[in-house]
Design an enzyme around this catalytic site. Structure first.
Site, PDB file in Angstrom:
ATOM      1  N   ASN A   8       0.929  -1.170  -0.144  1.00 55.01           N
ATOM      2  CA  ASN A   8       0.013  -0.174   0.000  1.00 55.01           C
ATOM      3  C   ASN A   8       0.831   1.183   0.027  1.00 55.01           C
ATOM      4  OD1 ASN A   8      -1.699   2.167   0.877  1.00 55.01           O
ATOM      5  ND2 ASN A   8      -2.686   0.903   2.544  1.00 55.01           N
ATOM      6  N   ARG A  96      -2.665  -1.961  -3.431  1.00 53.38           N
ATOM      7  CA  ARG A  96      -3.622  -1.006  -3.284  1.00 53.38           C
ATOM      8  C   ARG A  96      -3.420  -0.128  -4.514  1.00 53.38           C
ATOM      9  NH1 ARG A  96      -4.071   3.968   0.924  1.00 53.38           N
ATOM     10  NH2 ARG A  96      -6.023   4.842   0.007  1.00 53.38           N
ATOM     11  N   HIS A 184     -10.918   5.881  -0.661  1.00 53.44           N
ATOM     12  CA  HIS A 184     -10.986   5.025   0.716  1.00 53.44           C
ATOM     13  C   HIS A 184     -11.944   3.728   0.676  1.00 53.44           C
ATOM     14  CE1 HIS A 184      -9.283   8.948   2.795  1.00 53.44           C
ATOM     15  NE2 HIS A 184      -8.388   8.236   2.548  1.00 53.44           N
ATOM     16  N   ARG A 244      -4.641  18.398   2.178  1.00 57.07           N
ATOM     17  CA  ARG A 244      -5.535  18.942   0.927  1.00 57.07           C
ATOM     18  C   ARG A 244      -6.544  19.677   1.706  1.00 57.07           C
ATOM     19  NH1 ARG A 244      -6.221  12.688  -0.611  1.00 57.07           N
ATOM     20  NH2 ARG A 244      -4.518  12.096   0.939  1.00 57.07           N
ATOM     21  N   GLU A 384      -7.165  -1.921   5.903  1.00 59.63           N
ATOM     22  CA  GLU A 384      -7.037  -2.219   4.434  1.00 59.63           C
ATOM     23  C   GLU A 384      -6.156  -3.304   3.938  1.00 59.63           C
ATOM     24  OE1 GLU A 384      -5.698   1.828   4.484  1.00 59.63           O
ATOM     25  OE2 GLU A 384      -7.505   2.517   3.291  1.00 59.63           O
TER      26      GLU A 384
END
Ligand code: ADP
Length: 404
Positions: A8, A96, A184, A244, A384
């Site tokens: 990832n 990912r 996500h 962000r 994840e």
């Protein structure tokens, strides 16, 4: 016993997992999970990894410039794994990949053709997609015999109703792929599966998940499936994040272009790297630092207030989109750990039937709502890596079946 590696890759980090797989659908067993942080020129990278019992297996800082890109980081990870498990051969590597564009709504085997297509989405996720794909290329070289599987952050949201998939701009843009993808997805998929396991009746209902990490977004789920997301075309939209901006009037971009005379790269840099908590606080993108400074530092306080305000707005918007809410789940580094942010998000939400218990919140228990709260509020650590390992297991099983 088959073994899988999960990768990832973020902008300056590489998370990894080493799993034992039972291809007869047993849950993948995480034997090692870890990460390399601060990858890049001029940086001192740091590798940490733990075993299944939480024991620290490595905690090592590298010399400056010793891990200057993701390919080198992967080589370090592989050297560490080979040292720990000299006999293990990898059957699968799961990656990912942030953006699957309009094409991919499920994990896919990484062939040359698929990689070429995914490279076309690099402008849609400039902070992540190029790193994801350089990880893929490096893994293909290191493990040419392993099955390489891509798991997309956008895939979980691909079946949104059209009104949540589009913008009100001329239709040709939609046809070109300018859509509200949402991100996500691996985290939301994990939370949905965990909710089905621990509270099936809640899983069937209307759920809002707040994934609050360095990147942050929220998702509305109906019966465990995503119907709305705060993120849109790129991972910039929705909530403010570490660096962000989150939701922004597009007129601000026109102002930057026309009045300030800024170029595209400059604007990209401002919106992705200089905005959010960092931009507002002028101190840090890291919530722990901001919380520690908040008492004395007004800008740190304001940055936190803005973050909380936007989460609360999104909560109301998603509740309306879902036609009500039965469960709110917090996850991600901030959602799982910040008692203060959870408290502020839920404060005064009695009108929505939501009330949290101070003591349960303080202890970060799995259920932090009061017994009388109509909305159940949960804290679920996301995973994840496990979702990627499950996809690798399923891809191997599928290949075994086709070969049989
Ligand atoms: P990423 O999106 O990079 O995976 P994480 O999910 O690891 O990010 O979340 C990182 C964020 O979580 C940082 O802002 C960090 O400060 C915050 N965080 C981690 N632990 C705590 C804590 N105990 N209290 C408040 N914030 C925390």
């Amino acid at each position: 016993m088959a073994h899988a590696l999960t990768l990832n890759a973020g902008s300056s980090s590489l998370k990894f997992g080493y799993f034992h797989l039972d291809t007869d659908a047993g849950e993948p067993d995480a034997r090692i999970v870890g990460l390399v942080e601060r990858i890049g020129q001029g940086q001192r990278a740091h590798m940490r990894a733990k075993g299944p019992d939480g024991a620290v297996l490595i905690d090592k800082e590298f010399g400056r410039n010793h891990v200057s890109d993701h390919g080198t980081a992967l080589e370090r990870v592989v050297a560490f794994l080979r040292d720990r498990r000299p006999d293990a051969t990898l059957s699968a590597v799961g990656h990912r990949v942030v953006h699957g564009g309009p094409d991919f709504d499920a994990p896919v085997e990484l062939t040359d053709k698929v990689i070429k297509r995914l490279a076309e989405f690099e402008p849609l996720a400039p902070l992540h997609q190029p790193h994801n794909l350089s990880g893929v290329r490096a893994a293909l070289e290191l493990f040419p015999d392993a099955v390489q599987v891509a798991c997309f952050d956008t895939a979980f949201h691909r079946n949104h109703p059209w009104v949540n998939d589009t913008f009100a701009i001329p239709r040709r843009f939609y046809d070109e792929g300018v859509r509200r993808y949402g991100f996500h997805g691996l985290s939301y998929e994990y939370i949905s599966s965990k909710l089905a396991e621990i509270a099936p009746h809640l899983h069937m209902g209307r759920t809002i998940v707040a994934h609050l990490g360095n990147g942050a977004s929220m998702c509305g789920l109906m019966g465990g499936r995503s119907v709305a997301s705060s993120m849109g075309f790129t991972a910039l939209d929705g909530l403010p994040m570490g660096t962000r901006c989150g939701q922004l009037d597009p007129g601000v971009l026109l102002y930057m272009l026309q009045t300030e005379g800024m170029g595209a790269d400059e604007i990209q840099n401002v919106l992705y790297r200089e905005s959010g908590l960092l931009g507002l606080s002028e101190l840090s993108n890291d919530m722990r630092t901001l919380e520690a400074a908040a008492k004395e530092n007004e800008r740190a306080r304001e940055a936190i207030s803005y973050f909380v305000f936007r989460i609360r707005r999104e909560l109301g918007a998603l509740a309306a989109a879902l036609g009500g809410v039965s469960t709110l789940v917090f996850c991600g580094g901030i959602g799982e750990n910040s008692v203060h942010i959870r408290e502020k998000v839920c404060e005064g939400m009695g009108w929505l039937g939501m009330e949290i218990d101070e003591g349960r919140n303080l202890r970060s228990e799995q259920i932090i709502s009061t017994d009388l709260s109509r909305v159940r509020v949960l804290v679920i650590p996301t995973n994840e890596e496990l979702v990627i390992a499950r996809a690798a297991r399923d891809m191997l099983a599928q290949k075994e079946e086709t070969a049989a």
